[in-house]
Scaffold this active site. Structure first.
Site, PDB file in Angstrom:
ATOM      1  N   SER A  13       0.838  -1.187   0.000  1.00 61.58           N
ATOM      2  CA  SER A  13       0.000   0.000   0.000  1.00 61.58           C
ATOM      3  C   SER A  13       0.883   1.250   0.000  1.00 61.58           C
ATOM      4  O   SER A  13       1.677   1.434  -0.913  1.00 61.58           O
ATOM      5  CB  SER A  13      -0.950  -0.029   1.198  1.00 61.58           C
ATOM      6  OG  SER A  13      -1.967   0.933   1.067  1.00 61.58           O
TER       7      SER A  13
ATOM      8  N   ASP B 207      -9.014  -5.413  -5.300  1.00 64.96           N
ATOM      9  CA  ASP B 207      -8.612  -4.286  -4.460  1.00 64.96           C
ATOM     10  C   ASP B 207      -9.359  -3.026  -4.895  1.00 64.96           C
ATOM     11  O   ASP B 207      -9.220  -2.577  -6.028  1.00 64.96           O
ATOM     12  CB  ASP B 207      -7.096  -4.087  -4.579  1.00 64.96           C
ATOM     13  CG  ASP B 207      -6.546  -3.046  -3.625  1.00 64.96           C
ATOM     14  OD1 ASP B 207      -7.344  -2.354  -2.968  1.00 64.96           O
ATOM     15  OD2 ASP B 207      -5.308  -2.936  -3.533  1.00 64.96           O
TER      16      ASP B 207
ATOM     17  N   HIS C 226      -7.413  -5.643  -0.856  1.00 70.11           N
ATOM     18  CA  HIS C 226      -6.193  -4.872  -0.618  1.00 70.11           C
ATOM     19  C   HIS C 226      -5.186  -5.605   0.276  1.00 70.11           C
ATOM     20  O   HIS C 226      -3.981  -5.530   0.044  1.00 70.11           O
ATOM     21  CB  HIS C 226      -6.569  -3.526   0.004  1.00 70.11           C
ATOM     22  CG  HIS C 226      -5.440  -2.547   0.058  1.00 70.11           C
ATOM     23  ND1 HIS C 226      -4.735  -2.148  -1.065  1.00 70.11           N
ATOM     24  CD2 HIS C 226      -4.890  -1.876   1.104  1.00 70.11           C
ATOM     25  CE1 HIS C 226      -3.805  -1.277  -0.716  1.00 70.11           C
ATOM     26  NE2 HIS C 226      -3.877  -1.091   0.583  1.00 70.11           N
TER      27      HIS C 226
END
Length: 825
Positions: A678, A769, A801
């Site tokens: 991320s 995601d 995610h």
């Protein structure tokens, strides 16, 4: 604040009689473990050095297939086999997730039941089981836990909530498809009531730890809960066109249209659009939707208020969603308030009494504060305590320093907006060295108070090392009660009267149960004696224990480089990095170093046990886990120094941490790899572009590579504006960015530096995601391929995610280990 467990259990107190009821109920719940064949990994992963997609493990319930290209030699296959066996041994280590306590007739004894988590690679699900224990407190200040011989697996159970007395147990089973939701009320040894609630009444019950709320009333006749409201009617068509009298029954001669599109709450909430309040009568099974709550409010965290003057209220959290629903997972910057509404009542033999609820309108109890959640009533019912993320809401940061508040609960039973919100623990801006850094809580115990009725026990991040603290809600005094000299991670599981059951772990030690005994009377200066508890869950394979015993860790203080004049005091203080290494490493022959970077950016890497990190350490790597400025746990000034400077300040902090490790003789500058997910992937891809000579290999999980692309596709486009522009980005956010805004977003992105990249990079992407859509990573990887930089892409078609489904997590870190071993020789 971090993300929470998907399966939630409520901690409560039980009598001796209720223990036998509860235990016998569990044994009858069809929850007994099923023996499954041992999983023997095989070399079935994609080995292409160019852009490729591998998802061989995504076959839940079946044996992984062998997909080895013909070009793979025997030595590589052997390495895959060896590493996968080691990773499985770490994967099998159980976690200790939740606990209940049970009172006993003997003042020196009690009982406890622990929720144990363990991934199942074959079924590709997260297995949950319950392990019980008898607790005996001895006169010499020692404690003995006598464990049940086997845990009991909870198959098909979404959540379970015991009643306040412990004489009843609610079991909820959400359907996997479009079927009804099943509710079971258990008694001494069997199901007493069983109800199936069709989707025409409501959808699945929320058990996510955020919207989730399941609460028994005081006389244990009704249950309030949060569930998805019924689906909106869909148009029906047949061979003649539109069917005017369409109904929900299936008809082979007709079909349902899609109807109007509705917003959902984004990442992990796909198809979850409107959480709503319901109350069930446990005797009749009647379910009533709570009236008086506007549909513009999404509700959660419901609890029954103590009855006053015959009035019964439900207290809940409401999130307004008048326009777009922005992603809420990990996003505490969504405004929310504490509400109260009249509870509908069910009169035995007289049907539903709707009079109490017909004229009810939900009342906002906290209109003067922008955030309120985790409501908890004091034991005497005189006041209501809640946590607030007002720093997040007011600034725009997705997570920030929390504050604690309370309001009085009206003694006359007439509820209205609170005239006074009392600040119990304010936001800490700039903590002094070693002092309380502020509240950073991801959860509250259901019953967090000690017997004095005003001391709460909480877990909170304290720099890189989570601590257990007490808060006196009258004086506001905060005390750290887990050992001050411990760099390990501490987390409270439950209270056993005025004692504490906790779990403790570190990067080099698996989770262990600790028992905290209060020495003397309850006070802010009270001493706590922490005892080790032998537990079956602390056992793992001899190989894992041996490998972990060979490791050590420390928390390093990293000085800030290039302090500028306008930098706040809090942002000028050193930040931290967790350093994990071998005890026997030769200073002249240093192990390769993996720099690990957390996402967020406003989260934190903790000094707790991580199976994946332990696996990488056991392969012969040292780890440098950097909590750059902007992380939680270090005060608000340090956190707020990052927005507007992403891609520069955070990148420079990571480089400063690496240089610090090199200067201290902890790292070989020629053998450094970098790993992040991320925002950690944002930093990973920034680093290989801004410091291309620094890294021999990189791996990125769902990385943010192009903010200009993400802003139009993510469930949190406002995040892009805030992190790129700073606090003014909150007011600038728009669904239609200008040319100038897109240009700035692009300039802040890793793809801006792609012409300089030459580091071999592994990408691990979740196709579902919604936070950082897969297009971000694919675009960057294709650009690397175009310029001849070696890279590999693995896409997990059914992952979101976190890429945390057991098979995907396994395949992900196995490939990371192999990638780094290949390039860090």
């Amino acid at each position: 604040m971090m993300n929470l467990s998907l399966l939630n259990f409520t901690t409560t107190t039980f009598t001796t009689r209720s223990l036998s009821i509860f235990t016998s109920s569990l044994s009858s719940l069809s929850l007994l473990p099923k023996r499954k064949p041992f999983f023997s990994p095989r070399p079935f992963f994609s080995l292409s050095s160019s852009l490729s997609v591998a998802s061989a493990m995504d076959n839940a319930g079946g044996i992984p297939t062998k997909e080895t290209p013909s070009s793979v030699d025997a030595a590589t296959q052997e390495e895959y086999s060896s590493l996968s066996k080691l990773l499985q041994e770490f994967t099998d280590i159980p976690t200790i997730d939740k606990a209940w306590t049970f009172k006993s007739d003997d003042d020196d004894a009690s009982h406890a039941m622990f929720v144990i988590g363990q991934p199942s690679l074959l079924s590709n699900k997260k297995r949950k089981s319950v392990l019980s224990s008898h607790i005996l407190r001895k006169s010499n200040d020692s404690v003995s836990f006598q464990w049940a011989p086997f845990p009991i697996e909870m198959t098909g159970v979404t959540t379970m909530v015991p009643s306040p007395s412990g004489l009843k147990l609610l079991v909820i089973r959400n359907p996997e498809g479009d079927g009804p939701t099943h509710f079971e009320i258990w008694g001494p040894s069997s199901v007493k009531k069983e109800f199936s609630i069709p989707r025409t009444i409501h959808g699945s019950v929320y058990s996510d730890g955020w919207f989730e709320g399941i609460s028994w009333n005081s006389d244990e006749t009704s249950i309030a809960y949060v569930a998805e409201e019924p689906d909106s009617p869909k148009p029906t068509f047949n061979v003649f066109g539109y069917k005017k009298d369409g109904n929900s029954d299936k008809d082979c001669g007709s079909w349902k249209g899609q109807g109007d599109w509705e917003e959902d709450w984004g990442e992990t909430y796909a198809s979850k659009k409107q959480p709503a309040l319901f109350v069930m009568d446990i005797h009749s099974g009647e379910v009533l939707a709570v009236t008086g709550v506007e549909r513009e409010l999404s509700v959660g965290q419901v609890a029954w208020a103590p009855p006053v003057e015959g009035r019964h209220y439900l207290v809940f959290i409401g999130w307004p969603s008048n326009n777009r629903k922005l992603g809420i997972k990990y996003c505490y910057n969504r405004p929310c308030a504490l509400y109260a509404v009249n509870a509908p009542s069910f009169e035995s033999g007289a049907g539903i009494n709707r009079n109490a609820a017909e004229d009810s309108v939900a009342v906002n109890l906290t209109p003067s504060i922008s955030s309120a959640f985790f409501p908890r009533f004091s034991p005497d019912g005189k006041f209501l305590v809640f946590l607030s993320a007002k720093s997040s809401v007011d600034s725009g940061a997705h997570s920030a320093t929390d504050s604690l508040h309370k309001i009085e609960w009206p003694s006359n039973g007439k509820v209205g907006p609170s005239s006074k919100i009392v600040d119990v623990v304010p936001v800490v801006m700039c903590p002094e060295e070693g002092s309380f850094p502020g509240l950073y809580c991801s959860k509250f115990l259901p019953k967090p108070f000690l017997s004095d009725g005003e001391t709460m026990v909480l877990s909170s991040y304290w720099g890189s090392a989570p601590a257990i603290i007490t808060v006196n809600v009258s004086s506001g005094q905060v005390s750290r009660i887990s050992p001050n000299n411990s760099n390990s991670s501490w987390d409270v599981l439950d209270l056993d009267s005025d004692n504490i059951i906790a779990v403790c772990s570190s990067p080099v030690s698996i989770p262990e149960i600790k028992y905290g005994s209060l020495v003397g009377k309850i006070s802010g200066d009270a001493k706590w004696n922490w005892l080790d508890v032998l537990c079956p869950t602390t056992k793992c394979s001899d190989k894992c224990l041996s490998l972990l015993a060979s490791l050590q860790f420390d928390i390093l203080k990293i000085p800030v480089k290039d302090i500028v004049e306008n930098l706040t005091k809090g942002a000028s203080k050193p930040f931290e990095a967790i350093y994990v290494s071998s005890k026997s490493s030769d200073p002249k022959l240093l192990d390769p170093l993996i720099v690990i970077l957390h996402g967020g950016p406003h989260t934190v890497s903790l000094s707790s046990f991580s199976k994946s990190h332990a696996f990488l350490s056991s392969l012969g790597f040292s780890l440098l886990i950097v909590n750059y400025r902007g992380s939680l746990g270090f005060g608000e000034e340090a956190l707020q120094s990052l927005p507007g400077k992403v891609g520069s300040q955070d990148v420079n902090d990571v480089l400063a941490a690496i240089d610090h490790a090199i200067d201290k003789g902890l790292a070989d500058p020629s053998k450094i790899a970098v790993l992040g997910g991320s925002h950690g992937g944002f930093l990973t891809t920034h680093l290989i572009g801004q410091a291309p000579e620094k890294f021999v290999a990189a791996a990125a999980r769902n990385p943010v590579c192009n903010l200009a692309l993400m802003v139009g596709t993510s469930d949190i486009p406002d995040w892009c504006y805030f992190e790129a522009y700073g606090i003014e980005g909150k007011s600038m956010y728009t669904e239609a960015p200008s040319d100038e805004q897109l240009a700035l977003l692009y300039s802040k992105s890793p793809i801006y530096h792609i012409s300089k990249v030459k580091t071999p990079t592994l990408f691990l992407l979740g196709a579902k995601d919604l936070r950082v859509p897969v297009s971000n990573g694919i675009q960057y990887a294709r650009a690397l391929k175009e310029k001849g930089v070696e890279n590999k892409v693995i896409v997990f078609p059914n992952d979101v995610h976190g890429i945390d489904r057991p098979q995907s997590d396994f395949e992900s870190f196995l490939n990371i280990g192999l990638w780094f071993k290949k390039y860090c020789k």
